[in-house]
Design a protein around this motif. Sequence first.
Motif, PDB file in Angstrom:
ATOM      1  N   GLU A  46       0.830  -1.201   0.000  1.00  0.00           N
ATOM      2  CA  GLU A  46       0.000   0.000   0.000  1.00  0.00           C
ATOM      3  C   GLU A  46       0.869   1.256   0.000  1.00  0.00           C
ATOM      4  O   GLU A  46       0.562   2.241  -0.676  1.00  0.00           O
ATOM      5  CB  GLU A  46      -0.916  -0.013   1.219  1.00  0.00           C
ATOM      6  N   PHE A  47       1.969   1.210   0.758  1.00  0.00           N
ATOM      7  CA  PHE A  47       2.876   2.349   0.792  1.00  0.00           C
ATOM      8  C   PHE A  47       3.502   2.595  -0.573  1.00  0.00           C
ATOM      9  O   PHE A  47       3.689   3.746  -0.994  1.00  0.00           O
ATOM     10  CB  PHE A  47       3.973   2.130   1.837  1.00  0.00           C
ATOM     11  N   ASN A  48       3.848   1.526  -1.287  1.00  0.00           N
ATOM     12  CA  ASN A  48       4.436   1.691  -2.619  1.00  0.00           C
ATOM     13  C   ASN A  48       3.471   2.402  -3.570  1.00  0.00           C
ATOM     14  O   ASN A  48       3.878   3.294  -4.329  1.00  0.00           O
ATOM     15  CB  ASN A  48       4.823   0.330  -3.195  1.00  0.00           C
ATOM     16  N   PHE A  49       2.198   2.014  -3.552  1.00  0.00           N
ATOM     17  CA  PHE A  49       1.201   2.695  -4.388  1.00  0.00           C
ATOM     18  C   PHE A  49       1.072   4.159  -3.981  1.00  0.00           C
ATOM     19  O   PHE A  49       0.974   5.057  -4.826  1.00  0.00           O
ATOM     20  CB  PHE A  49      -0.160   1.998  -4.274  1.00  0.00           C
ATOM     21  N   PHE A  50       1.071   4.387  -2.676  1.00  0.00           N
ATOM     22  CA  PHE A  50       0.985   5.744  -2.147  1.00  0.00           C
ATOM     23  C   PHE A  50       2.167   6.584  -2.619  1.00  0.00           C
ATOM     24  O   PHE A  50       2.009   7.724  -3.074  1.00  0.00           O
ATOM     25  CB  PHE A  50       0.944   5.661  -0.621  1.00  0.00           C
ATOM     26  N   GLU A  51       3.375   6.026  -2.543  1.00  0.00           N
ATOM     27  CA  GLU A  51       4.581   6.764  -2.929  1.00  0.00           C
ATOM     28  C   GLU A  51       4.565   7.093  -4.421  1.00  0.00           C
ATOM     29  O   GLU A  51       4.939   8.198  -4.824  1.00  0.00           O
ATOM     30  CB  GLU A  51       5.818   5.938  -2.565  1.00  0.00           C
ATOM     31  N   ARG A  52       4.125   6.137  -5.242  1.00  0.00           N
ATOM     32  CA  ARG A  52       4.040   6.413  -6.677  1.00  0.00           C
ATOM     33  C   ARG A  52       3.035   7.523  -6.966  1.00  0.00           C
ATOM     34  O   ARG A  52       3.251   8.383  -7.819  1.00  0.00           O
ATOM     35  CB  ARG A  52       3.614   5.145  -7.434  1.00  0.00           C
ATOM     36  N   ASP A  53       1.937   7.504  -6.253  1.00  0.00           N
ATOM     37  CA  ASP A  53       0.861   8.455  -6.506  1.00  0.00           C
ATOM     38  C   ASP A  53       1.252   9.878  -6.139  1.00  0.00           C
ATOM     39  O   ASP A  53       0.913  10.831  -6.848  1.00  0.00           O
ATOM     40  CB  ASP A  53      -0.393   8.045  -5.725  1.00  0.00           C
TER      41      ASP A  53
END
Length: 228
Positions: A46-53
Amino acid sequence: MYKTKGFEINHLGFSRGDSDRLLLDLEMFPKLKVILTDMPGQNLREFNFFERDVSLIENLNCLGYRVTFLHPISHRKDCVEDYLQDLYQHFGSQVDYVIIQNHYFGKRFRYYEGSKFQADIKKLNGLELVLGGLHNDFYQLLEDTCLPYDQLIETNSPLNTIQRSIVFNWMENFHNSIVSNGIASNYLGLSISCAELVSTSVSKQSPSNFNVTEDIESDKWELFALPN
């Protein structure tokens, strides 16, 4: 434990609004030099998606911060082949890495030692530290006190003299392994003297610690800790 120490416990979620608030806070309080964020490993995807966004790493870099991932490993395969591999593939050389070999789980880390992941991390000047082990009964004894470990070594703690000595030496050995290492002190912000400590959480599932230290040094560091 944090409340008894007078810490303010806050929450940092994985949304653009949360990112904006964090970045605004860092701009408003430029003397904040070190930020410590605790995030359980199950939040990594979830953090990876957040960071990309939100381009969090890039935005933090623009504010003068450098991110370090502090990654404890155990005997479990997923510590290396899931979490660590995911970190490395997602962030590469954008961040720094500190790998903690936790001897509570033993002294062999067969999924890490000699692996491609270990070689990749070392190529990026990643750091390896060892957290010594205690007797199994000791961990539960310490947990049952509901006190921070630094209070347990004081003379008025519920532990006897021998127990306090064991805990003190265990903590001191780990502390010395960090402060005697220039790279470790740099990555973990320990070369900066602390004037203020604040706590919050990055996890949506469980409260954790988000510590901020203040000083007059020129460099800024942010540390994301992902325990497994």
